[in-house]
Write a protein that holds these residues in place. Structure first.
Motif: not given
Lengths: 313, 441
Positions: B145-161
């Motif tokens: 029904y549609a054609v994608g323009f973006d796609v992404a998995p959930t990731v884990l961000y971390y505060n390196r500092t």
């Protein structure tokens, strides 16, 4: 057409000949209708047609995008076993029957205060009217900030007097009272202005006569102010009840109906049903039931008006 | 003596003129619209940066198609409502952007048309260049029904500092942490006053990544029954609500409307945040060093939710406009257009051929492509966001009752037990909608 004149008929003031008078009346009537036309057209297009449309849609199954199918009274029958509908109606009634008296008391109190011949009354009146004039969504966001459990202003003030405030907007018990307090603050300005106008229309001679008769301030308020202010009170009560039954934006912005469904109001549920769940027929049925509730309550208020409201000075 | 143009006649004339003007303006309002042959498309847009991307898309469409491009940009919060009204009134654009989780909702109701016939008739269109998860998200009942323009998995961000300040080494950039390791780190980093180990929204959209990683789901494979109460899903719900209620490693929830994981993370006092790479553009504003790593691996591995957005053609687009609409949709999802999107740092493009344009920082951004690529071995583990035709209602129900478990007002088991019968009703309604939609097509 001949005009029959009876001998006992009152003497008419001199004026233009009657035929010309009729012509004037005709053109005045036409002008009146033309002036009324935009408002009347607006009323028909934006009120009568939608109400009739809602009545029709309530008899259909319609998801907005595909062709509707006939449902008869099925959408009304769905209301009975729907716990969310009754819970939303209960929440709305709770909101109305607590917020309206509170708004009335605050509005009346402030109007009485401003009517005491204070200096800079116009300034105070304008400042107190500001919450009413501000967009509800903006006010709601400010109150979200005020209600923050740990360092919000409300709990900080309570902390000054040794009270530990709750987590207002996420508490089962306190979410609705928090909404009510915000709503009273938002809407008291409207009632205050109406009451102030009503108070200023009461002739001072009545108070002077009461004073001569030796009445106390309370007796004067009870027997002079309240009866003569009753038309204003009636107006504010009727409009506030109708407005409260339609409460939507502050609940949507501040709690989104939660926690659980503690603050889900009927209009919020109607919106969700119609525009998020695409169930237009059921939403229209709910709208008509809400309309009926408001009509019955307003009708009761008009019945009580005959006993409690005094229009004669 | 009355003048030839008396007050009364003036007022009458004014009323007539007013009524005529009102009628005229009403009629002219009904007749406006873009000229035939204009490539019209609609999209959500919340910032000047986003608007610039869509302006560049418009220029690209004009250049490639040699037609006038007219985009309707609406803030994201109001986009679905506006789209609904446009679809109902027949004023929708030739091509409309859709969030992936809404595709079954619109498809089942016949709001958008299937594209399979157009794809089959177009030898230039290569579906194989799109990530499989994007194709899955854009389909309903076996049809595209549609054609994608973006796609992404959930990731884990971390505060390196923050991690460095606490003497903790950064997590592996390629190997997902186990839940136990993650929980231990979150606890360790939550010690000092006002410092927290983890943040996520107390909502199903964030919870599903944990549920998928535990081997569970919101509904069974047939999508006719809720399995939120099954052991796998319950393990995930217990784990996440435990982070809030028992471990207290998350910032306190102040209200259920504006609770925002990103805002919490950007404060600089939170070690980990789960979110999509679409937030990379916003996290780049952070005043501390940060990076992203794979989502923590549960009993079923690291299976974060994969979301995406697509372009679709409304069902109301007539045959005379269909050719233009399809050309427009192809142009908007072409490698050239998605390279514009990716260069702006918005999100991972849905095409493999455009992926490399989504460049660092952060240093480990390439992990997004490795998770999406099914050939990447152990890391490839994203799970397409499984939704129903009435996902709005499912979200509402879960959004109202689940947060009470995050707040500790009710236990997770009790919350799910209370929800399950109502979820099952919604699942049955979903099945009816799928059957009806399949019968029509």
């Amino acid at each position: 057409m001949a005009v029959e004149v009876h001998p006992a008929a009152p003497v008419r003031a001199p004026g233009p000949p009657r035929g010309r008078r009729h012509r004037w009346r005709g053109s005045e009537t036409l002008a009146a209708w033309l002036f009324l036309l935009p408002s009347f057209a607006g009323f028909v297009v934006f009120t009568v047609v939608p109400v009739l449309g809602a009545g029709t849609i309530s008899l259909l199954n319609w998801n907005l995008f595909s062709s509707p199918t006939w449902a008869g009274l099925h959408n009304f029958a769905r209301l009975g076993p729907d716990p969310t509908f009754w819970s939303a109606l209960g929440n709305t009634a709770y909101f109305t029957f607590v917020s309206v008296p509170l708004t009335l008391l605050v509005s009346l109190g402030l109007a009485l205060l401003l009517n005491q011949g204070l200096r800079h009354v116009a300034l105070f009146r304008s400042l107190l009217l500001l919450p009413y004039a501000t967009i509800t969504v903006a006010v709601a966001f400010v109150w979200i900030w005020l209600y923050i459990p740990h360092d919000g202003l409300v709990n900080a003030v309570l902390g000054l007097v040794g009270l530990h405030g709750p987590s207002w907007l996420i508490s089962d018990e306190w979410a609705m009272p928090a909404l009510i307090v915000m709503s009273v603050w938002k809407s008291f300005g409207f009632g205050m202005v109406i009451f102030l106008a009503g108070l200023q229309a009461i002739p001072q001679q009545l108070y002077e006569a009461a004073r001569v008769d030796g009445t106390s301030p309370w007796q004067s308020f009870r027997n002079v102010t309240l009866p003569l202010l009753s038309p204003s009170v009636f107006f504010v009560v009727v409009t506030s009840v109708i407005g409260s039954f339609q409460v939507f934006d502050q609940a949507l912005v501040m709690t989104n109906g939660g926690p659980g469904s503690r603050t889900t109001t009927l209009v919020m549920y109607i919106y969700q049903t119609g525009f998020e769940n695409y169930d237009q027929g059921y939403a229209a049925a709910q709208s008509l039931v809400l309309f009926a509730f408001i009509a019955v309550i307003t009708g009761l208020q008009f019945l009580l008006q005959r006993r409690l409201v005094h229009y004669d000075i | 003596m009355s003048s030839p143009f008396s007050r009364r006649s003036f007022l009458t004339a004014a009323a007539v003129a007013g009524a005529a003007a009102a009628a005229g303006s009403a009629l002219s309002g009904c007749s406006s619209g873009p000229p035939a042959g204009t490539a019209t498309w609609s999209m959500w847009s919340d910032s000047p940066q986003e608007q610039q991307v869509w302006t560049d898309f418009g220029a690209y469409v004009r250049r490639e198609m040699r037609v006038r491009s007219l985009s309707t940009l609406t803030p994201a919060s109001g986009y679905p409502t506006k789209l609904d009204l446009q679809l109902v009134s027949g004023t929708a654009s030739l091509v409309t952007a859709l969030n992936g989780w809404l595709i079954p909702t619109y498809a089942a109701r016949g709001a958008h048309r299937p594209l399979d016939d157009l794809i089959a008739a177009d030898p230039d269109f290569d579906t194989g260049d799109f990530y499989p998860d994007s194709r899955s998200i854009s389909s309903f009942a076996g049809r595209t029904y549609a054609v994608g323009f973006d796609v992404a998995p959930t990731v884990l961000y971390y505060n390196r500092t923050l991690l460095e300040k606490n003497g903790i080494a950064p997590p592996s950039p390629t190997e997902p942490m186990s839940w136990d390791t993650f929980r231990g780190l979150a606890r360790e980093l939550s010690g000092p006053e006002g410092q927290y180990g983890f943040t996520c929204a107390p909502a199903i959209d964030d919870l599903v990544s944990w549920i998928y990683s535990a081997g569970g789901n919101v509904m069974n494979r047939a999508a006719d029954r809720s399995i939120l109460g099954d052991a796998e899903a319950m393990e995930a719900i217990d784990f996440v609500t435990g982070l809030f209620v028992k471990d207290r490693v998350t910032p306190p929830i102040a209200n259920l409307v504006t609770e925002n994981a990103l805002a919490n993370f950007l404060q600089g006092n939170v070690a980990f945040m789960q979110n999509g790479p679409w937030q990379v553009v916003n996290v780049r504003k952070a005043s501390f060093d940060w990076d992203i790593v794979p989502f923590p691996a549960g009993p079923a591995g690291s299976k974060p939710r994969v979301s995406g957005s697509s372009f679709a053609i409304p069902a109301g687009v007539g045959d005379d406009q269909l050719g233009l609409a399809w050309r427009l949709l192809k142009t908007l999802t072409s490698t050239g257009a998605l390279n514009i999107y990716a260069r702006a740092g918005r999100n991972n493009p849905a095409r493999l051929s455009a992926s490399t344009a989504f460049a660092p920082p952060p240093a480990n951004l390439g992990i997004v492509r490795r998770i999406l690529d099914r050939r990447a071995g152990k890391l490839a583990g994203g799970h397409p966001f499984d939704v129903t035709t009435n996902w709005n209602q499912v979200r509402q129900l879960l959004g109202q009752d689940l947060p009470r478990a995050f707040l500790g007002q009710v236990g997770a088991k009790e919350a799910v037990a209370g929800l399950t019968p109502r979820l099952n009703v919604l699942m049955r309604q979903n099945q009816d909608a799928v059957r009806q939609a399949s019968a029509k097509s």
